[in-house]
Write a protein that holds these residues in place. Structure first.
Motif, short mmCIF file in Angstrom:
data_model
loop_
_atom_site.label_atom_id
_atom_site.label_comp_id
_atom_site.label_asym_id
_atom_site.label_seq_id
_atom_site.Cartn_x
_atom_site.Cartn_y
_atom_site.Cartn_z
N THR A 34 15.32 3.93 12.60
CA THR A 34 16.86 3.82 12.06
C THR A 34 16.96 2.95 10.70
OG1 THR A 34 18.36 2.64 14.03
CG2 THR A 34 15.87 1.65 13.83
N ASN A 35 17.87 2.55 10.91
CA ASN A 35 18.47 1.91 9.73
C ASN A 35 19.42 0.66 10.25
OD1 ASN A 35 17.18 3.86 7.34
ND2 ASN A 35 18.81 5.54 7.94
N VAL A 36 19.45 0.28 11.41
CA VAL A 36 20.23 -0.39 11.84
C VAL A 36 19.20 -1.40 12.49
CG1 VAL A 36 21.91 -1.64 12.89
CG2 VAL A 36 22.01 0.49 11.61
N PHE A 37 18.97 -3.07 12.53
CA PHE A 37 18.36 -3.71 13.34
C PHE A 37 19.10 -4.90 13.21
CE2 PHE A 37 15.66 -1.50 10.14
CZ PHE A 37 14.72 -0.47 10.97
N ASP A 38 18.04 -5.38 14.59
CA ASP A 38 19.09 -7.02 15.11
C ASP A 38 17.79 -7.75 14.55
OD1 ASP A 38 20.44 -5.88 16.74
OD2 ASP A 38 19.47 -5.34 17.89
N PRO A 39 17.81 -9.25 14.83
CA PRO A 39 17.18 -9.54 13.71
C PRO A 39 16.22 -10.27 14.31
CG PRO A 39 19.69 -10.87 13.77
CD PRO A 39 19.83 -9.36 14.73
N GLY A 40 15.40 -10.73 14.99
CA GLY A 40 13.88 -10.87 15.67
C GLY A 40 13.62 -9.22 16.17
N GLU A 41 14.12 -8.05 15.67
CA GLU A 41 13.81 -7.09 15.86
C GLU A 41 12.04 -6.85 14.84
OE1 GLU A 41 16.32 -3.94 15.98
OE2 GLU A 41 15.22 -2.21 16.38
N PRO A 42 11.08 -6.29 15.82
CA PRO A 42 10.05 -5.70 15.26
C PRO A 42 10.50 -4.52 14.23
CG PRO A 42 9.45 -5.34 17.56
CD PRO A 42 11.35 -5.64 17.02
N PHE A 43 9.76 -4.89 13.03
CA PHE A 43 10.75 -3.53 11.78
C PHE A 43 9.12 -3.30 11.22
CE2 PHE A 43 11.21 -3.50 7.09
CZ PHE A 43 12.39 -2.67 7.01
N LEU A 44 9.01 -1.91 10.94
CA LEU A 44 8.25 -1.22 10.70
C LEU A 44 8.55 -0.07 8.96
CD1 LEU A 44 4.67 -0.27 11.72
CD2 LEU A 44 5.72 1.70 10.71
N ALA A 45 8.50 -0.77 8.12
CA ALA A 45 8.51 0.59 6.90
C ALA A 45 7.15 1.22 6.71
CB ALA A 45 9.23 -0.27 5.64
N ARG A 46 7.86 2.76 6.69
CA ARG A 46 6.23 3.55 6.32
C ARG A 46 6.79 4.17 5.01
NH1 ARG A 46 4.93 7.85 11.38
NH2 ARG A 46 4.08 5.39 12.03
N VAL A 47 5.47 4.32 3.82
CA VAL A 47 6.05 5.19 2.68
C VAL A 47 5.08 5.55 2.27
CG1 VAL A 47 6.06 4.99 0.51
CG2 VAL A 47 6.12 3.40 2.00
N HIS A 48 5.25 7.17 2.58
CA HIS A 48 4.62 8.30 2.69
C HIS A 48 4.27 8.53 1.09
CE1 HIS A 48 5.03 9.79 6.63
NE2 HIS A 48 6.15 9.32 6.46
N TYR A 49 2.52 8.72 1.01
CA TYR A 49 3.21 9.16 -0.59
C TYR A 49 1.85 10.67 -0.42
CZ TYR A 49 -2.51 7.87 0.45
OH TYR A 49 -3.75 8.25 0.99
N THR A 50 1.28 11.26 -2.00
CA THR A 50 1.29 12.50 -1.81
C THR A 50 0.04 11.63 -3.61
OG1 THR A 50 2.69 13.54 -1.45
CG2 THR A 50 1.09 15.27 -2.39
N VAL A 51 -0.98 12.54 -3.33
CA VAL A 51 -1.66 12.43 -4.96
C VAL A 51 -1.58 14.32 -5.56
CG1 VAL A 51 -3.95 11.76 -5.57
CG2 VAL A 51 -3.07 10.59 -3.95
N HIS A 52 -1.01 13.56 -7.35
CA HIS A 52 -1.63 14.35 -8.09
C HIS A 52 -2.31 14.78 -8.65
CE1 HIS A 52 2.77 15.97 -6.55
NE2 HIS A 52 2.54 14.79 -6.65
N ALA A 53 -2.65 13.82 -9.23
CA ALA A 53 -4.26 14.07 -10.21
C ALA A 53 -4.86 12.55 -9.95
CB ALA A 53 -3.74 13.50 -11.72
N ASP A 54 -6.45 12.69 -10.23
CA ASP A 54 -7.33 11.78 -9.69
C ASP A 54 -6.64 10.47 -10.21
OD1 ASP A 54 -8.26 13.43 -8.94
OD2 ASP A 54 -10.12 13.45 -9.72
N CYS A 55 -6.55 9.24 -9.39
CA CYS A 55 -6.59 8.28 -10.16
C CYS A 55 -7.47 6.96 -9.73
CB CYS A 55 -4.95 7.42 -10.61
SG CYS A 55 -4.36 6.71 -8.83
N PHE A 56 -7.42 5.75 -9.96
CA PHE A 56 -8.34 4.74 -9.33
C PHE A 56 -7.43 3.37 -8.73
CE2 PHE A 56 -11.64 1.26 -10.12
CZ PHE A 56 -12.41 1.41 -9.04
N GLU A 57 -7.99 3.07 -7.52
CA GLU A 57 -7.06 1.44 -7.60
C GLU A 57 -5.33 2.07 -7.55
OE1 GLU A 57 -8.11 -0.57 -4.97
OE2 GLU A 57 -10.03 -1.31 -6.52
N PRO A 58 -5.05 2.29 -7.29
CA PRO A 58 -3.66 3.13 -6.74
C PRO A 58 -2.99 1.46 -5.74
CG PRO A 58 -3.94 4.26 -5.62
CD PRO A 58 -5.42 4.13 -5.86
#
Lengths: 286, 436
Positions: B296-320
């Motif tokens: 959802t994009n609409v919440f009530d105050p006090g409602e559980p909230f979770l944000a999920r960020v998807h990612y893709t690695v294009h080149a090797d890297c250290f400690e993102p």
């Protein structure tokens, strides 16, 4: 028309307030105050005198002197300005006051009525000045040139006179008010259906002004074969009546007066009928 | 500002104890493609050229005398049109309205004022429209001026007023003329806190004196606290009417659905916001989940909230390191956090090209109050001495918090604790606690 009378008696306080407010707005903010009512027609007079008499060198008629012609013009200008101003303002009054009409149960007939009343009052402020100027040229600075007096005598022109016929002036003012109100209510309503009415009104009053013998004598038009224009022009009838009283102290031509009264009845009936028929729809049309 | 509608003879028995009765009410406006068609319709009425638009239809109402009634609904639901018909400003196309008593209305900003007139003249103007006598106006004049707190502005043209001053004058006039029915259309939202308090007091006074109040609002809290009866409008019709609780809940349900629709439209345009970084790893979609894992994009105050960020690695890297910044719609920075700067950090170490995954940030109980908010996604390289941006994305997702109860005001819900200690005349102290 009955509706109009009923509403007017019910809302007379409101109209008074609007008129008082309008006159104050006209004068309070300006340093010259009431002088503008007087000054405006006089400046107009000089402009038209310059154009018609000096530049175009038109002749009014042989037997009338320059001051007499100026006073005749002035009388016409004062009456015409009141009419033209009222026409232009009433045509747009409903649109201009949409805030009142759309958001409040407002007796909208108050608007054209107060504008006409205000313009007539404004005319009545200028009128004494015209009368004073006529009086000045009768008693203090009369025409003394024997040649001119001879021409007048030959033409049977009584010259400038003021007198008892002034009692008929209020009748003309009232008729003018009713005529203007009738036309104004008609065009104010039409303007809601077709907003171009307001713009056309500006052009129409200018054309109408030049079609009315204000800056030239009526007999010139008749001589050129355009007499029929005068026969269709109520404002010519009205101004001729005014001039009879103000300039020559003669009773207005009953035929002209009757025609103007008839025109008044027609415009008033047409205007109020159209206005009150559509009044319910005003808030929706704005 | 207000309208008088004298109760016509014979109406009283229709209403009985009713202030307003509407039967089969409908209001249609004719829309034209070209303005000139309106003139043609006038001159040649046998053929109609416009399209009919029904702003209000099939409305049956019976508003009891002394009731406070709220009208709610989304924009364009016909609330204002309904009020205009009920107050007699416009005439219904079909159906009938009966009003018992004098109506004063406050519709929109500056309504019923002549912009060139001074405040003083407008008061007179409005009182005259109502048909009040000079004495009546005189008697109330000082009251109106005092309540509006306009000071010297009362003698200036209304066109120089701020919107708050408009409302103050409007409200003063509408409530000082002693109407039987008061109609208010959203206008109060403009005033400052102080004036709103005064208005609320005055409205309460009105209620106590048994006057009828009709008001349109988007503030569910105000509606719930003031109204016994609520009418929910949708597309010109009365969708539901009943107790405040019941109808407001229905409204909120719809508001959620509508909010989601609107916000997902907003969230499709997030590419318009700035994005920068070296780009070894790219974040993708940011999803939000509410109670029960519902997306959802609409919440009530006090409602559980979770944000999920998807990612893709294009080149090797250290400690993102992934982080999220929480902002209110006006740009106020509320909170920023990541999975690295913590007591128990999550360290990713080396990541290889081709890896995908997602990062989650959650609240057990969302502490935000009503408003619109957005998230900014941070992805920084912490393998370097100073963190450098890999993929910084402003404004990745917008969400809204709708608060039906409005027990607290501001941005954050805080677990306040209140207690009152009353010392009686005999010296005994009684304490009352209200823990939240």
């Amino acid at each position: 028309m009955l509706q109009l009378l009923r509403s007017l008696s019910k809302n007379r306080r409101l109209i008074q307030d609007f008129v008082a407010r309008d006159l104050r707005a006209r004068y309070v903010g300006s340093s010259m105050g009431f002088f503008w009512s007087v000054l405006f027609p006089i400046i107009n007079l000089f402009v038209y005198m310059f154009v018609f008499r000096v530049v175009l060198n038109t002749r009014w008629s042989d037997h009338q002197g320059a001051t007499t012609v100026a006073l005749i013009m002035l009388a016409g200008i004062v009456v015409w300005s009141a009419f033209a101003e009222a026409m232009s303002r009433t045509t747009n009054c409903l649109v201009e006051n949409s805030n009142l009409i759309q958001k409040v149960v407002f007796p909208s007939e108050v608007l054209p009525v107060y504008i006409v009343a205000s313009s007539l009052l404004n005319m009545l402020i200028a009128m004494p000045v015209v009368l004073a100027a006529v009086a000045y040229h009768i008693w203090i600075d009369p025409e003394t040139d024997p040649a001119q007096l001879g021409r007048m005598l030959a033409a049977g022109d009584p010259g400038l006179r003021l007198g008892v016929t002034l009692v008929a002036l209020p009748l003309l003012v009232i008729l003018q008010g009713l005529f203007t109100a009738g036309l104004g209510m008609f065009f104010a309503t039409l303007n809601l259906f077709w907003r171009d009415t307001y713009h056309l009104m500006g052009v129409a009053t200018t054309v109408w002004m030049f079609a009315t013998p204000i800056f030239y004598p009526a007999h010139m038009v008749e001589r050129e074969g355009f007499g029929w224009v005068l026969d269709l022009n109520p404002m010519h009838w009205l101004i001729a009546c005014y001039r009879a009283i103000i300039i020559n102290n003669t009773w207005p031509d009953p035929a002209l007066l009757a025609r103007f009264a008839l025109a008044t009845v027609v415009t008033l009936v047409a205007g109020t009928t159209f206005f009150f028929r559509q009044k319910r729809r005003f808030p929706d049309l704005l | 500002m207000y309208e008088s509608k004298a109760s016509k003879a014979g109406n009283a028995d229709i209403g009985g104890g009713s202030a307003i009765v509407a039967r089969g009410l409908g209001k249609a406006y004719t829309l034209y493609d070209k303005p000139i068609q309106r003139l043609y319709d006038l001159m040649f009425p046998w053929k109609q050229r416009g399209r009919e638009f029904w702003a209000v239809r099939d409305v049956y109402l019976d508003i009891a005398r002394g009731a406070t009634v709220g009208i709610i609904g989304e924009n364009g639901a016909g609330k204002s049109s309904l009020l205009k018909v009920l107050t007699g400003i416009t005439h219904p196309t079909v159906g009938e309205v009966h009003v018992n008593g004098r109506i004063a209305s406050l519709l929109e900003l500056g309504a019923g004022f002549h912009p060139e007139f001074s405040g003083r003249e407008n008061i007179r103007l409005n009182c005259s429209i109502l048909g009040m006598s000079d004495e009546e106006i005189q008697a109330r004049f000082e009251d109106i001026v005092a309540f509006s707190e306009l000071g010297d502005f009362i003698d200036r043209p209304v066109k120089t007023y701020s919107s708050g001053m408009h409302v103050r004058l409007g409200f003063s006039v509408a409530t000082s003329v002693d109407p039987d029915i008061l109609v208010i259309d959203e206008a109060l939202a403009v005033g400052d806190e102080h004036f709103r308090g005064k208005c609320t007091n005055r409205l309460n006074e009105f209620q106590e004196r048994g006057k009828t109040i009709l008001f349109v609002s988007h503030d569910m809290g105000a509606v719930k606290s003031m109204c016994q009866h609520v009418i929910l409008m949708h597309e010109g019709r009365v969708l539901e009417q009943g107790t405040a609780e019941q109808v407001a809940d229905e409204y909120l349900k719809r508001a959620h659905a509508r909010g989601n629709e609107r916000l997902s439209a907003i969230n499709r345009t997030v590419d318009a916001y700035p994005r920068w970084g070296s780009g070894e790893v790219r974040t993708g979609e940011v999803e939000l989940f509410g109670a029960n894992g519902r997306k959802t994009n609409v919440f009530d105050p006090g409602e559980p909230f979770l944000a999920r960020v998807h990612y893709t690695v294009h080149a090797d890297c250290f400690e993102p390191v992934f982080g999220l910044g929480l902002y209110r719609s006006d740009g106020t920075y509320i909170n920023g956090s990541n999975h690295f700067w913590r007591q128990a950090p999550v360290k990713l170490g080396a990541v290889k090209a081709g890896e995908t995954g997602y990062v989650e940030m959650a609240f057990e109980s969302l502490p935000l109050l009503q408003g619109q908010y957005y998230l900014t996604a941070f992805l920084y390289d912490h393998g370097k001495p100073a963190p450098t941006p890999i993929d910084h994305r402003e404004h990745v997702v917008t969400f809204e918090v709708l608060d039906a109860d409005r027990m607290q005001h501001g941005i954050l819900f805080l677990p306040t604790r209140w207690s009152v200690h009353r010392r009686g005349t005999d010296g005994t102290v009684r304490s009352f606690d209200s823990a939240e």
